[in-house]
Design a protein around this motif. Structure first.
Motif, PDB file in Angstrom:
ATOM      1  N   ARG A  48       1.092  -1.383  -0.179  1.00 20.85           N
ATOM      2  CA  ARG A  48      -0.071   0.111   0.225  1.00 20.85           C
ATOM      3  C   ARG A  48       0.574   1.169   0.007  1.00 20.85           C
ATOM      4  NH1 ARG A  48      -3.940  -1.944   4.935  1.00 20.85           N
ATOM      5  NH2 ARG A  48      -5.696  -2.966   3.692  1.00 20.85           N
ATOM      6  N   LEU A  49       1.680   1.260   1.014  1.00 24.46           N
ATOM      7  CA  LEU A  49       2.890   2.120   1.205  1.00 24.46           C
ATOM      8  C   LEU A  49       2.941   2.182  -0.361  1.00 24.46           C
ATOM      9  CD1 LEU A  49       5.586   2.301   3.983  1.00 24.46           C
ATOM     10  CD2 LEU A  49       5.405   2.998   1.689  1.00 24.46           C
ATOM     11  N   VAL A  50       4.342   1.754  -0.946  1.00 25.10           N
ATOM     12  CA  VAL A  50       4.418   2.070  -1.972  1.00 25.10           C
ATOM     13  C   VAL A  50       3.493   2.492  -3.105  1.00 25.10           C
ATOM     14  CG1 VAL A  50       5.890   0.654  -4.397  1.00 25.10           C
ATOM     15  CG2 VAL A  50       6.278   0.361  -2.305  1.00 25.10           C
ATOM     16  N   LEU A  51       2.323   1.515  -3.615  1.00 18.02           N
ATOM     17  CA  LEU A  51       1.184   2.133  -4.280  1.00 18.02           C
ATOM     18  C   LEU A  51       0.352   3.655  -4.192  1.00 18.02           C
ATOM     19  CD1 LEU A  51      -0.280  -1.021  -5.346  1.00 18.02           C
ATOM     20  CD2 LEU A  51       1.806  -0.414  -6.526  1.00 18.02           C
ATOM     21  N   GLN A  52       0.958   4.150  -2.990  1.00 22.55           N
ATOM     22  CA  GLN A  52      -0.147   4.921  -2.654  1.00 22.55           C
ATOM     23  C   GLN A  52       1.174   6.136  -2.972  1.00 22.55           C
ATOM     24  OE1 GLN A  52      -2.145   4.727   1.485  1.00 22.55           O
ATOM     25  NE2 GLN A  52      -3.451   3.310   0.563  1.00 22.55           N
ATOM     26  N   SER A  53       1.997   5.808  -2.270  1.00 19.00           N
ATOM     27  CA  SER A  53       3.469   7.206  -2.478  1.00 19.00           C
ATOM     28  C   SER A  53       3.657   7.517  -3.798  1.00 19.00           C
ATOM     29  CB  SER A  53       4.543   6.371  -1.602  1.00 19.00           C
ATOM     30  OG  SER A  53       3.835   6.264  -0.690  1.00 19.00           O
ATOM     31  N   CYS A  54       3.209   6.067  -4.559  1.00 19.80           N
ATOM     32  CA  CYS A  54       3.412   7.005  -6.450  1.00 19.80           C
ATOM     33  C   CYS A  54       2.424   7.494  -6.498  1.00 19.80           C
ATOM     34  CB  CYS A  54       4.325   5.474  -6.749  1.00 19.80           C
ATOM     35  SG  CYS A  54       5.561   4.882  -6.571  1.00 19.80           S
ATOM     36  N   ARG A  55       0.991   7.392  -6.667  1.00 19.37           N
ATOM     37  CA  ARG A  55       0.274   8.166  -7.179  1.00 19.37           C
ATOM     38  C   ARG A  55       0.234   8.827  -6.327  1.00 19.37           C
ATOM     39  NH1 ARG A  55      -5.406   6.087  -8.607  1.00 19.37           N
ATOM     40  NH2 ARG A  55      -4.003   3.770  -9.964  1.00 19.37           N
ATOM     41  N   LYS A  56       0.052   9.835  -4.895  1.00 18.84           N
ATOM     42  CA  LYS A  56      -0.260  10.770  -4.843  1.00 18.84           C
ATOM     43  C   LYS A  56       1.189  11.529  -5.459  1.00 18.84           C
ATOM     44  CE  LYS A  56       2.032  11.429  -0.685  1.00 18.84           C
ATOM     45  NZ  LYS A  56       2.111  11.108   1.265  1.00 18.84           N
ATOM     46  N   ARG A  57       1.837  10.916  -5.693  1.00 24.11           N
ATOM     47  CA  ARG A  57       2.715  11.677  -6.758  1.00 24.11           C
ATOM     48  C   ARG A  57       2.185  11.824  -8.418  1.00 24.11           C
ATOM     49  NH1 ARG A  57       5.240  10.789  -2.771  1.00 24.11           N
ATOM     50  NH2 ARG A  57       6.670  11.490  -1.157  1.00 24.11           N
ATOM     51  N   GLU A  58       2.023  11.232  -9.120  1.00 23.18           N
ATOM     52  CA  GLU A  58       1.429  10.541 -10.066  1.00 23.18           C
ATOM     53  C   GLU A  58       2.146   9.445 -10.938  1.00 23.18           C
ATOM     54  OE1 GLU A  58      -0.206  13.999 -11.620  1.00 23.18           O
ATOM     55  OE2 GLU A  58      -2.078  14.107 -10.838  1.00 23.18           O
ATOM     56  N   ILE A  59       3.443   8.869 -10.088  1.00 23.94           N
ATOM     57  CA  ILE A  59       4.246   8.779 -10.864  1.00 23.94           C
ATOM     58  C   ILE A  59       3.919   6.945 -10.852  1.00 23.94           C
ATOM     59  CG2 ILE A  59       6.812   7.454 -10.680  1.00 23.94           C
ATOM     60  CD1 ILE A  59       6.875  10.005  -8.810  1.00 23.94           C
ATOM     61  N   PRO A  60       3.784   6.795 -12.880  1.00 18.82           N
ATOM     62  CA  PRO A  60       3.451   4.755 -12.687  1.00 18.82           C
ATOM     63  C   PRO A  60       4.222   4.663 -12.376  1.00 18.82           C
ATOM     64  CG  PRO A  60       3.659   7.033 -14.816  1.00 18.82           C
ATOM     65  CD  PRO A  60       4.354   7.823 -13.932  1.00 18.82           C
ATOM     66  N   VAL A  61       3.260   3.042 -11.763  1.00 21.52           N
ATOM     67  CA  VAL A  61       4.490   2.111 -11.158  1.00 21.52           C
ATOM     68  C   VAL A  61       3.806   0.578 -11.357  1.00 21.52           C
ATOM     69  CG1 VAL A  61       4.520   0.028  -9.206  1.00 21.52           C
ATOM     70  CG2 VAL A  61       4.082   3.351  -9.013  1.00 21.52           C
ATOM     71  N   ALA A  62       5.052   0.418 -12.208  1.00 22.68           N
ATOM     72  CA  ALA A  62       5.217  -1.747 -12.951  1.00 22.68           C
ATOM     73  C   ALA A  62       5.252  -2.050 -12.115  1.00 22.68           C
ATOM     74  CB  ALA A  62       5.739  -0.904 -14.051  1.00 22.68           C
ATOM     75  N   ALA A  63       4.668  -3.088 -11.859  1.00 21.71           N
ATOM     76  CA  ALA A  63       5.511  -3.964 -10.045  1.00 21.71           C
ATOM     77  C   ALA A  63       4.721  -5.178 -11.037  1.00 21.71           C
ATOM     78  CB  ALA A  63       4.314  -4.129  -8.946  1.00 21.71           C
ATOM     79  N   VAL A  64       6.369  -6.068 -10.087  1.00 21.54           N
ATOM     80  CA  VAL A  64       6.495  -8.039 -10.565  1.00 21.54           C
ATOM     81  C   VAL A  64       6.425  -7.877  -9.161  1.00 21.54           C
ATOM     82  CG1 VAL A  64       7.660  -7.292 -12.651  1.00 21.54           C
ATOM     83  CG2 VAL A  64       9.488  -7.294 -10.453  1.00 21.54           C
ATOM     84  N   ILE A  65       6.567  -9.373  -8.722  1.00 20.45           N
ATOM     85  CA  ILE A  65       5.673 -10.300  -8.138  1.00 20.45           C
ATOM     86  C   ILE A  65       7.012 -10.697  -7.388  1.00 20.45           C
ATOM     87  CG2 ILE A  65       3.539 -10.586  -8.695  1.00 20.45           C
ATOM     88  CD1 ILE A  65       4.275 -13.954  -8.342  1.00 20.45           C
ATOM     89  N   GLY A  66       8.590 -10.795  -8.043  1.00 16.83           N
ATOM     90  CA  GLY A  66       9.409 -11.141  -7.212  1.00 16.83           C
ATOM     91  C   GLY A  66       9.139 -12.261  -6.443  1.00 16.83           C
ATOM     92  N   GLY A  67      10.304 -12.808  -6.128  1.00 15.00           N
ATOM     93  CA  GLY A  67      10.675 -13.454  -5.209  1.00 15.00           C
ATOM     94  C   GLY A  67       9.300 -14.267  -3.558  1.00 15.00           C
ATOM     95  N   GLY A  68       9.622 -15.628  -3.432  1.00 13.79           N
ATOM     96  CA  GLY A  68       8.509 -16.253  -2.895  1.00 13.79           C
ATOM     97  C   GLY A  68       8.967 -18.465  -2.258  1.00 13.79           C
ATOM     98  N   TYR A  69       9.330 -17.988  -0.824  1.00  9.87           N
ATOM     99  CA  TYR A  69       9.999 -19.364  -0.946  1.00  9.87           C
ATOM    100  C   TYR A  69       9.937 -19.678  -0.450  1.00  9.87           C
ATOM    101  CZ  TYR A  69      13.041 -16.951  -4.520  1.00  9.87           C
ATOM    102  OH  TYR A  69      13.864 -16.141  -5.266  1.00  9.87           O
ATOM    103  N   GLN A  70       7.812 -20.655   0.099  1.00  8.54           N
ATOM    104  CA  GLN A  70       7.003 -21.842   0.550  1.00  8.54           C
ATOM    105  C   GLN A  70       7.470 -23.042  -0.669  1.00  8.54           C
ATOM    106  OE1 GLN A  70       4.057 -20.461   3.545  1.00  8.54           O
ATOM    107  NE2 GLN A  70       4.926 -18.303   2.847  1.00  8.54           N
ATOM    108  N   ARG A  71       7.042 -23.896   0.554  1.00  6.20           N
ATOM    109  CA  ARG A  71       6.448 -24.789  -0.261  1.00  6.20           C
ATOM    110  C   ARG A  71       5.357 -25.294  -0.491  1.00  6.20           C
ATOM    111  NH1 ARG A  71      10.818 -28.248  -2.198  1.00  6.20           N
ATOM    112  NH2 ARG A  71      13.066 -28.025  -0.703  1.00  6.20           N
ATOM    113  N   ASP A  72       3.877 -24.980   0.550  1.00  4.97           N
ATOM    114  CA  ASP A  72       2.710 -24.532   0.793  1.00  4.97           C
ATOM    115  C   ASP A  72       2.745 -23.540  -0.738  1.00  4.97           C
ATOM    116  OD1 ASP A  72       0.074 -23.822   1.048  1.00  4.97           O
ATOM    117  OD2 ASP A  72       0.598 -24.175   3.446  1.00  4.97           O
TER     118      ASP A  72
END
Length: 309
Positions: A256-280
C-alpha cells in the motif's frame, strides 16, 4: 477496466525435478485465484517472447547464445539453479518480455502488475539464483529507448538485487534501490545507488519506517518518470529462504505504501511479484495476492475485499 495485468501460461509450464526448491506453480495459482475473485480475462495481457537479439540490450551476446542453445557449461547452470530445457528458455524469454510490457502498460494506465518478474540476480554474462536474464534492467533500458527520462527500480525482495545494481551502475538516469536482509544471499553484495541492508531481527514497524523513508527520499530527490517495483514476499516470516520476520499484514502495508506514495505524486508504477519460497503453494499465493489487494484498493475495486490478509 481496472489496471492491466500481465501473464502467460508458460510461466508455470516448466517441468522441474521432484522437490526442486523453486515454486514454479505459483504463477498459475496466482492467476487462477485472481480469476476466481472475478478479475475478467480481458484484464490480462499476454506477452510475446523476446528474440535473443533484444536481450543484447543488457546481456553478453555469447552468454545469450550459449544459454539459449543449451551449451552453457554445467557449473554455470548450477549457479542459475535450474536444469536446462527448451521450456526454461521459452518461459524466460517470455517473462522478461512481460516485465517490459508491464512497464509500457504502466505508462499508459498509471499502474500495471506482472504475475512474474524480479529476476534481479542475473548479470551481464552469467545467471544466478534462479535468474537467467535480468528483466528489471532490461525493462528500464527499454523504457529509456522509448523516451522515459528517469526511472527508479525499488527492490524490496529479501535478497539484494546484485545483478541489477551492477548492470546499471553506469546509468545515471536509472536509480537502483535495494532494501534487503543483510545476512542472506547473495553473500557478495554489489553497490546499488541506494542500499538498505537490514538485520534479521528488525521489527515490522522499523522495516516499514525504513521503506517509507527511503521511498520518500528517492521520489522527492529524483522525481522519476516511472517506478519499477519488485514486491518480493520472501521477507515474510514463513519464507524458507528469507530471514526477515514480516507478517502478511505488514506485506500489505508495505505494498500500500509504495503504490499510494507513487499515486500521490502521479508517478506510474510497474510492479513484479518477485521472490517467495514456501513449499505450501496456497500459502505462498496468498502472500503474493497482497500486492494485488493493495492495487485493487487503490482503484476502489470490490475485488480487494475478497483477498484475505
Amino acid at each position: 477496466m481496472s489496471f492491466p495485468l500481465v501473464y502467460h501460461p508458460c510461466y508455470s509450464a516448466l517441468e522441474l525435478p521432484e522437490r526442486h526448491r523453486y515454486p514454479i506453480g505459483k504463477y498459475h495459482a496466482l492467476q487462477q485465484q485472481l480469476q476466481a475473485f472475478g478479475v475478467p480475462t480481458e484484464q490480462f495481457h499476454q506477452p510475446a517472447p523476446l528474440s535473443e537479439h533484444e536481450l543484447t540490450l543488457v546481456h553478453c551476446p555469447d552468454y545469450i547464445q550459449a544459454l539459449c542453445s543449451g551449451q552453457l557449461d554445467a557449473k554455470a547452470m548450477r549457479r542459475i539453479g535450474f536444469p536446462w530445457s527448451k521450456q526454461l528458455i521459452q518461459r524466460s524469454l517470455t517473462s522478461i518480455a512481460g516485465t517490459r510490457l508491464c512497464a509500457e502498460l504502466a505508462l499508459q494506465h498509471g499502474l500495471a502488475l506482472h504475475l512474474s518478474g524480479g529476476y534481479h540476480h542475473a548479470f551481464y554474462n552469467q545467471g544466478s539464483g534462479f535468474c537467467l536474464f535480468n528483466d528489471l534492467a532490461f525493462a528500464a533500458k527499454s523504457m529509456q529507448q522509448q523516451g522515459v527520462k528517469r526511472l527508479l527500480i525499488f527492490d524490496l525482495d529479501v535478497h539484494q538485487g546484485d545483478g541489477t545494481a551492477l548492470l546499471l551502475a553506469n546509468e545515471p538516469d536509472i536509480i537502483t534501490c535495494s532494501v534487503h536482509c543483510d545476512k542472506n544471499f547473495p553473500y557478495h553484495k554489489q553497490q546499488s545507488d541506494w542500499d538498505l541492508a537490514l538485520p534479521a531481527t528488525i521489527s515490522e514497524q522499523d522495516y516499514l519506517l525504513q521503506v517509507e523513508q527511503a521511498l520518500s527520499c528517492l521520489l522527492n530527490w529524483y522525481q522519476p518518470d516511472l517506478v519499477l517495483y519488485d514486491a518480493g514476499v520472501d521477507c515474510h516470516q514463513q519464507d524458507e529462504l528469507g530471514h526477515l520476520q514480516l507478517s502478511t499484514a505488514a506485506l500489505l502495508q508495505r505494498d500500500r505504501l509504495v503504490l499510494q506514495s507513487c499515486r500521490k505524486r502521479e508517478i506510474p508504477v510497474a510492479a513484479v511479484i518477485g521472490g517467495g519460497y514456501q513449499r505450501d503453494l496456497a500459502a505462498l499465493t496468498q502472500l503474493h495476492l497482497q500486492l494485488f489487494k493493495a492495487a485493487f484498493e487503490l482503484e476502489g475495486s470490490s475485488i480487494a475485499s475478497k483477498i484475505e490478509t
